[in-house]
Enzyme design. Structure first.
Site, PDB file in Angstrom:
ATOM      1  CG  LEU A  89      22.844 -17.907  -7.798  1.00 36.91           C
ATOM      2  CD1 LEU A  89      23.335 -16.688  -8.926  1.00 36.91           C
ATOM      3  CD2 LEU A  89      23.817 -18.898  -7.476  1.00 36.91           C
ATOM      4  CE1 TYR A  98      20.510 -30.784   6.258  1.00 38.44           C
ATOM      5  CE2 TYR A  98      21.819 -31.912   7.763  1.00 38.44           C
ATOM      6  CZ  TYR A  98      21.492 -31.531   6.363  1.00 38.44           C
ATOM      7  OH  TYR A  98      22.144 -31.897   5.335  1.00 38.44           O
TER       8      TYR A  98
END
Ligand code: UDP
Length: 328
Positions: free
Chosen positions: A33, A142
């Site tokens: 989360l 990334y």
């Protein structure tokens, strides 16, 4: 099949979880989360709040769920720009988290794996549209982190007999009526343009109008998340039959930033002012996918090949949820 979906509270993971459940699969969602939302997790999924950095949490999860048959791995840091500022968050954390997951899955005897990968593997394409034979030149830490994970999977196939699929998305966008995109901060074009339509921002900044494209703004291939979810399900179901695969996923059609803004004006009926801003570091001029391989081998057919329909689905979500999941 019972599946573990990491990042199943995030944008693409939550929509894929819903589509998996509609297709009759059982889903266990693992999410910390950090970026995801509890409210995005399908009510029929089993939710485990936990972190891939925590190896004991992973061991416990597989002990509690001994019948997991495959993994879809979405949990990841995903921002190209942030990865240029904080490379180790990507080169270390994305890789270590994936390695922890592969280690725990191997111990539990799970050998089917679908990786959420990226078009950021193709920073300097020699051909357009970009197919799976294009040479890999990651455009950022990334992209490099996703390439590392693709290589991990290559070795796990050779050493442990895994079957995997790497799905390299181009520009994921669009929403379901009740599950949608809610990033903080938001950096993606379509939600930002729709925030202007909602009066939450004054104007959309167009990052560069001097690219070698038809109107000077960057060309991208926008593909609906529901179609990405569908590709995950097809890839999973074909793993045992076809073996490991790598697929590029897009609609095969490029739109400029200005064409996306025009589509948003058409769909919303609102004026949506724009201003031209400097180029964003690391943006190639044009990225368009060739998805011929997945169409041919798996029969993948996008339900949303049309940009206006994609934008309309996003507009429905953003209009009904102007504060995202915080608004309930
Ligand atoms: N873009 C833009 N203004 C924004 C955000 C994005 O002009 O506020 C452009 C960006 O330069 C790129 C395209 O929109 O050419 C899509 O960007 P996005 O961040 O949505 O996805 P990316 O292509 O980085 O995966």
């Amino acid at each position: 099949m019972k599946l573990l979906v990491t990042g199943g509270a995030g944008y693409i993971g939550s929509i894929t979880t819903a589509e998996l459940i509609h297709a009759g699969h059982e889903v266990v969602v693992l999410d910390n989360l950090y970026q995801g939302h509890r409210g995005a997790v399908h009510p029929r999924a089993t939710f485990v709040e936990g972190d891939l950095a925590d190896r004991s949490c992973l061991a416990q999860l597989f002990a509690d769920q001994p019948d997991i048959g495959g993994i879809m791995h979405f949990a990841s840091y995903t921002l190209v720009g942030e990865s240029m500022a904080q490379p180790l968050k990507y080169l270390r954390d994305n890789l270590v988290n994936a390695a922890n997951l592969l280690e725990a899955a191997t111990a539990a005897g799970v050998r089917r794996f679908i990786l959420s990968s990226t078009a950021n593997l193709f920073d300097d394409p020699e051909r357009m549209p970009i197919d799976e034979d294009e040479r890999i030149v990651p455009g950022s830490p990334y992209g490099e982190s996703k390439f590392f994970i693709e290589r991990l999977l290559h070795w796990f196939e050779r050493i442990h007999g895994w079957r995997f699929a790497c799905l390299r998305y181009f520009n994921a966008c669009g929403d379901l009526p009740d599950i949608g995109e809610d990033h903080d901060p938001e950096t993606h074009l379509i939600p930002l343009v729709l925030q202007v339509a909602l009066g939450q921002r004054e104007a959309i900044a167009v990052f560069g109008d001097d690219y070698p494209t038809r109107d000077g703004t960057c060309v991208r291939d926008y593909v609906h998340v529901v179609d990405l979810a569908g590709a995950h399900i097809l890839a999973l179901e074909a793993l045992d039959r076809l073996g490991s695969r790598r697929y590029n996923l897009g609609n095969g059609q490029g739109y400029t930033v200005m064409e996306v803004i025009q589509a948003c004006r058409r769909v919303t009926g609102r004026p949506i002012p724009h201003v031209v801003a400097p180029r964003r570091a690391g943006d190639p001029a044009t990225l368009i996918a060739s998805s011929d391989a997945i169409r041919r081998e798996l029969g993948w057919q996008p339900r949303f090949p049309d940009l206006d329909a994609i934008v309309a689905s996003a507009w429905e979500w953003h209009r009904e949820h102007p504060r995202g999941y915080a608004g309930g």
